[in-house]
Design an enzyme around this catalytic site. Structure first.
Site, short mmCIF file in Angstrom:
data_model
loop_
_atom_site.label_atom_id
_atom_site.label_comp_id
_atom_site.label_asym_id
_atom_site.label_seq_id
_atom_site.Cartn_x
_atom_site.Cartn_y
_atom_site.Cartn_z
CB CYS A 120 39.15 43.67 38.15
SG CYS A 120 38.56 44.78 37.61
N GLY A 352 46.76 38.80 51.18
CA GLY A 352 47.35 39.26 49.71
C GLY A 352 47.46 38.23 48.70
CG ASP A 398 46.98 41.98 40.07
OD1 ASP A 398 47.24 43.58 40.29
OD2 ASP A 398 46.09 41.47 40.98
CG MET A 404 49.01 43.22 43.56
SD MET A 404 48.78 42.52 44.14
CE MET A 404 49.33 40.59 42.80
CG HIS A 534 28.11 76.24 46.86
ND1 HIS A 534 28.83 75.77 47.69
CD2 HIS A 534 27.11 76.94 47.54
CE1 HIS A 534 28.47 76.24 49.36
NE2 HIS A 534 27.23 76.45 48.61
C1 FAD Z 1 38.26 41.07 46.03
C2 FAD Z 1 39.03 41.70 45.03
C3 FAD Z 1 38.76 43.48 44.92
C4 FAD Z 1 39.25 43.98 44.25
N1 FAD Z 1 38.96 45.53 43.52
C5 FAD Z 1 39.76 46.40 43.24
C6 FAD Z 1 38.56 47.80 42.91
O1 FAD Z 1 38.11 47.31 43.37
N2 FAD Z 1 39.82 48.38 42.19
C7 FAD Z 1 41.37 48.32 41.91
O2 FAD Z 1 41.46 48.88 41.10
N3 FAD Z 1 41.35 46.06 41.97
C8 FAD Z 1 41.08 45.47 42.27
N4 FAD Z 1 41.16 44.58 42.60
C9 FAD Z 1 41.86 43.61 41.99
C10 FAD Z 1 42.77 44.13 41.02
O3 FAD Z 1 41.40 42.75 40.57
C11 FAD Z 1 43.65 42.98 39.73
O4 FAD Z 1 44.78 44.41 40.23
C12 FAD Z 1 43.33 43.09 38.40
O5 FAD Z 1 42.56 42.53 38.00
C13 FAD Z 1 44.90 42.74 37.46
O6 FAD Z 1 44.62 43.07 36.84
P1 FAD Z 1 45.19 41.84 35.51
O7 FAD Z 1 45.44 41.98 34.04
O8 FAD Z 1 46.88 42.09 35.80
O9 FAD Z 1 45.37 39.95 36.27
P2 FAD Z 1 44.43 39.47 35.94
O10 FAD Z 1 42.85 40.84 36.33
O11 FAD Z 1 44.25 38.56 36.87
O12 FAD Z 1 43.57 39.10 34.76
C14 FAD Z 1 45.22 38.13 34.73
C15 FAD Z 1 44.37 36.73 33.05
O13 FAD Z 1 45.44 36.55 32.44
C16 FAD Z 1 44.80 34.35 33.15
N5 FAD Z 1 46.10 33.82 32.63
C17 FAD Z 1 47.04 33.42 33.15
N6 FAD Z 1 47.50 32.89 32.67
C18 FAD Z 1 47.54 32.82 31.90
C19 FAD Z 1 48.24 32.50 30.54
N7 FAD Z 1 48.99 31.32 31.06
N8 FAD Z 1 47.88 31.79 29.77
C20 FAD Z 1 46.35 33.14 29.23
N9 FAD Z 1 45.86 33.19 30.28
C21 FAD Z 1 46.38 33.32 31.24
C22 FAD Z 1 44.05 34.68 33.83
O14 FAD Z 1 42.90 34.04 33.46
C23 FAD Z 1 43.02 35.77 33.94
O15 FAD Z 1 41.93 36.16 32.83
C24 FAD Z 1 40.61 43.50 43.21
C25 FAD Z 1 40.72 41.89 43.64
C26 FAD Z 1 40.58 41.82 44.26
C27 FAD Z 1 41.21 40.01 44.14
N1 NAD Z 2 39.22 48.48 46.52
C1 NAD Z 2 40.52 47.80 46.07
O1 NAD Z 2 41.18 48.47 44.83
C2 NAD Z 2 40.91 46.86 46.50
C3 NAD Z 2 39.94 45.89 47.35
C4 NAD Z 2 40.95 44.36 47.20
C5 NAD Z 2 42.03 44.32 46.39
N2 NAD Z 2 43.01 45.32 45.80
C6 NAD Z 2 43.75 44.79 45.65
O2 NAD Z 2 44.07 43.10 45.58
C7 NAD Z 2 44.95 43.34 46.71
C8 NAD Z 2 45.18 42.35 47.98
O3 NAD Z 2 44.47 42.32 48.43
P1 NAD Z 2 44.68 41.86 50.27
O4 NAD Z 2 43.39 42.57 51.54
O5 NAD Z 2 44.55 40.28 50.23
O6 NAD Z 2 45.89 42.13 50.42
P2 NAD Z 2 47.10 43.19 51.36
O7 NAD Z 2 48.48 43.66 50.96
O8 NAD Z 2 46.34 44.85 51.16
O9 NAD Z 2 46.60 43.09 52.85
C9 NAD Z 2 46.74 42.16 53.43
C10 NAD Z 2 47.18 42.25 54.81
O10 NAD Z 2 47.18 41.05 56.03
C11 NAD Z 2 48.53 40.53 56.41
N3 NAD Z 2 48.92 39.16 56.67
C12 NAD Z 2 49.45 38.95 55.78
N4 NAD Z 2 49.71 37.58 56.34
C13 NAD Z 2 49.03 36.95 57.75
C14 NAD Z 2 48.84 36.26 58.24
N5 NAD Z 2 49.67 34.72 58.17
N6 NAD Z 2 48.09 36.35 59.34
C15 NAD Z 2 47.57 38.17 60.07
N7 NAD Z 2 47.49 38.50 58.81
C16 NAD Z 2 48.44 38.63 57.80
C17 NAD Z 2 48.74 41.91 56.15
O11 NAD Z 2 49.57 42.21 56.86
C18 NAD Z 2 48.10 42.98 55.14
O12 NAD Z 2 47.34 43.75 56.25
C19 NAD Z 2 45.71 44.76 47.35
O13 NAD Z 2 47.37 44.02 46.50
C20 NAD Z 2 44.96 45.50 46.29
O14 NAD Z 2 45.81 46.52 46.21
C21 NAD Z 2 42.11 46.39 45.97
#
Ligand code: FAD
Ligand code: NAD
Length: 564
Positions: A120, A352, A398, A404, A534
């Site tokens: 995140c 994903g 996650d 997620m 409002h």
């Molecule tokens: C581009 C993008 C945009 C996103 N935007 C949003 C958003 O706007 N709002 C939202 O709610 N979510 C968003 N998400 C999703 C969000 O980032 C994740 O759901 C969130 O980070 C999950 O948190 P977590 O603590 O489970 O794991 P992570 O944030 O992945 O943290 C896991 C940590 O564990 C560490 N780790 C892993 N294995 C080990 C190990 N064996 N020993 C020690 N350390 C380890 C990793 O290095 C990492 O620091 C987004 C994701 C992406 C990719």
């Molecule tokens: N604003 C937010 O909260 C935010 C922002 C970014 C990411 N996230 C989290 O990160 C996670 C990952 O995001 P994401 O957008 O990668 O996943 P997603 O699951 O939201 O979307 C993936 C999309 O890819 C399509 N797809 C999968 N394989 C494919 C292929 N081979 N060819 C064409 N299409 C294919 C699926 O049908 C789906 O529509 C999500 O679960 C989301 O919760 C959250």
């Protein structure tokens, strides 16, 4: 991929424990304090702040006692263990759990193999929202018609790519240090190294073995790259690379039209790219309520430089090389026959995320992952290969695949801490909101209409739908942002809120009235009497609840007036 987790921070078994004196809590902003789980009024802030002298004696005593209790809690463990709680992974899930654990008096350690903040903060929510803040402004400044409607004249808008990239990177650094400082300030032991479970209540990081009464796995996820796709990090990229904004391609294919795909389409088109979506399912944005998805397509896709291929998989992607473009082979999702080959400047893989659970040592406690996810029950308790609960082991965020989202990970962590400190707690995932930060935003909580209809048919009840438009909202019209709707799915027989979906300006902020109502079990016949200022956008939600036709009138809407 993240499998190369680096241990670059310091030597594998460094203990970065600090006390309150070197904690830089004063540098935390109120927003980050809130996000970090430190409550200003509760004490952390005042205690460390020079304004302590202004605090009342009672406040000072409470604060001192709380901090003392926290730090003492982190000094005295359950008998025979090094820690009460060890968390593996310092992402937002682990961080939320750690702060709550200290608040509850648990001696707590968090093991991190890379950098604090996880996905995140470093590769997700935080830098992406910084890029989206830029894209929102660019979009507005470039929209001459919009500007003219305010009577404003703006010269051609431009941007400095490196400046935009720096904004995202600087924000991630700032929030990362806020998170680190908030844990240090409360006395959480931050242990640097890759964590592996050796057996029940036993974890190794680097060469050090520690024991804990309870363990939480919070190891998060990494981008999922389907077979046949070659990521070179330059022309074929994942969100990890895209967030660095090293270049802005003229034409980029975005594979996947979920959250990441949609948010990046907003960023890239605002910065001048043309986008082609490749989506495996038959419609774009398949995860959203279909009606909201349709409206979003009309506003976020059709008028922009975006085209799309649906019902096709990107089966093979080859990076650009020797002057040749990126090539993408599209196969029909049903027949698996080659349908088309695209040639583009770059491809973003947004298909994903995969759980990061490799090397965790789950085999040492007889746990088998399911597609990499750690199986858990409704209380995040880990289930072993024979279907039994593994005592004292939990998995949040996650890595368990339930939802997620950053705030879901953190809420699951808090819920686990409640349980290990003796209070049963089950998190209602249907009350957890989600938002996509496009312009305008999309937000939702609870069930989509098809999900609600399916549930209604199974359980034998009717559903009602109410809608309101941003077009009738004064604040939205003052902002020239009348495009948007809010939709409520509910039970007319008892007033239960089943789902709320919003598309429009600040939808991500507006959803919380609905998500809190679901979490608290508030019914429409009660919430419809709540008063909204409002003119505000929140009146869209007020109107929504008022528009519902609830048959039941089971609770009294008006509280006894209190004498002034
Ligand atoms: C581009 C993008 C945009 C996103 N935007 C949003 C958003 O706007 N709002 C939202 O709610 N979510 C968003 N998400 C999703 C969000 O980032 C994740 O759901 C969130 O980070 C999950 O948190 P977590 O603590 O489970 O794991 P992570 O944030 O992945 O943290 C896991 C940590 O564990 C560490 N780790 C892993 N294995 C080990 C190990 N064996 N020993 C020690 N350390 C380890 C990793 O290095 C990492 O620091 C987004 C994701 C992406 C990719
Ligand atoms: N604003 C937010 O909260 C935010 C922002 C970014 C990411 N996230 C989290 O990160 C996670 C990952 O995001 P994401 O957008 O990668 O996943 P997603 O699951 O939201 O979307 C993936 C999309 O890819 C399509 N797809 C999968 N394989 C494919 C292929 N081979 N060819 C064409 N299409 C294919 C699926 O049908 C789906 O529509 C999500 O679960 C989301 O919760 C959250």
């Amino acid at each position: 991929m993240h499998s190369s987790i680096s241990l670059s921070l310091s030597s594998p078994s460094t203990i970065c424990r600090s006390n309150s004196s070197n904690a830089n809590v004063n540098s935390l902003t109120p927003r980050s304090l809130r996000f970090c789980g430190l409550r200003r009024e509760a004490c952390g802030f005042k205690y460390f702040n020079s304004s302590l002298s202004k605090a009342s004696n009672a406040t000072r005593r409470t604060c001192s006692n709380r901090i003392a209790a926290s730090l003492a809690g982190n000094g005295a463990t359950s008998k025979g263990f090094d820690y009460d709680l060890v968390i593996i992974g310092a992402g937002v899930g682990g961080h939320g759990a750690a702060l709550h654990a200290v608040e509850k008096g648990l001696k707590t350690a968090i093991i991190e193999g890379d950098v604090v903040g996880g996905t995140c903060v470093n590769r997700g929510c935080v830098p992406s929202k910084a890029l989206l803040a830029v894209s929102g402004r660019m979009r507005e400044l470039q929209n001459e018609h919009h500007m003219k409607s305010f009577g404003l004249q703006v010269a051609a808008a431009g941007y400095d790519r490196q400046g935009v990239a720096d904004h995202a990177n600087n924000l991630a650094s700032k929030i990362r240090s806020n998170l680190t400082n908030s844990m240090k300030a409360l006395g959480v032991d931050i242990l640097t190294g890759f964590g592996t479970i050796l057996g029940p209540q036993k974890v190794k990081y680097g060469d050090t073995v520690i024991t804990a009464k309870d363990i939480i796995i919070a190891t998060g996820s990494v981008p999922l790259v389907p077979k046949g796709i070659e990521v070179d990090g330059k022309t074929v990229i994942t969100s990890d690379h895209a967030l660095k904004l090293e270049f802005v391609p003229q034409w980029i294919a975005i594979v996947g039209s979920g959250y990441i795909g949609l948010e990046f389409s907003d960023v890239y088109t605002a910065l001048g790219s043309e986008v082609t979506f490749v989506e495996a399912l038959d419609q774009l944005m398949p995860g959203f309520d279909p009606e909201i998805g349709k409206l979003a397509q009309r506003v976020l896709i059709n008028p922009r430089k975006i085209d799309y291929h649906t019902g096709v998989f990107a089966s093979k992607i080859t990076p650009a090389k020797d002057g040749k473009p990126v090539t993408i082979e599209l196969i029909d999702a049903k027949t698996k026959e080659l349908k088309d080959t695209l040639e583009v400047d770059a491809a973003l893989i947004a298909t994903g995320r995969a759980p990061f659970t490799k090397g965790l040592g789950l085999e040492n406690i007889n746990v088998q992952t399911q597609r990499g996810f750690v199986p858990v029950d409704g209380r995040m308790r880990v289930i072993d290969a024979s279907g039994e609960l593994v005592p004292h082991l939990y998995c949040i965020g996650d890595a368990n695949g339930k939802m997620m989202l950053a705030h879901a990970a953190s809420a699951q962590g808090i819920s686990v801490v409640e349980q290990v400190t003796g209070k049963d707690h089950v998190l209602n995932h249907l009350s957890i909101p989600a938002a996509c930060f496009t312009h305008p935003e999309i937000s939702m909580v609870g069930l989509t209409e098809p999900q609600a209809r399916e549930k209604a048919e199974k359980e034998g009840f009717e559903i009602g739908i109410a809608k309101t438009s941003f077009k009738a909202n004064t604040k939205a019209l003052a902002e020239n942002e009348g495009e948007g709707i809010a939709k409520l799915i509910y039970r007319p027989d008892n007033g239960e809120i089943l789902g709320v979906h919003i598309f429009g300006m600040h939808a991500a902020d507006l959803i919380h009235e609905a998500s809190n109502a679901i979490a608290m079990g508030t019914r429409i016949q009660d919430i419809k009497y709540a008063v909204h200022a409002h003119p505000t956008l929140s009146e869209v939600i007020d109107e929504l609840f008022k528009a519902a036709k609830v048959k039941a009138n089971t609770s009294s809407p008006v509280a006894e007036p209190v004498a002034a």
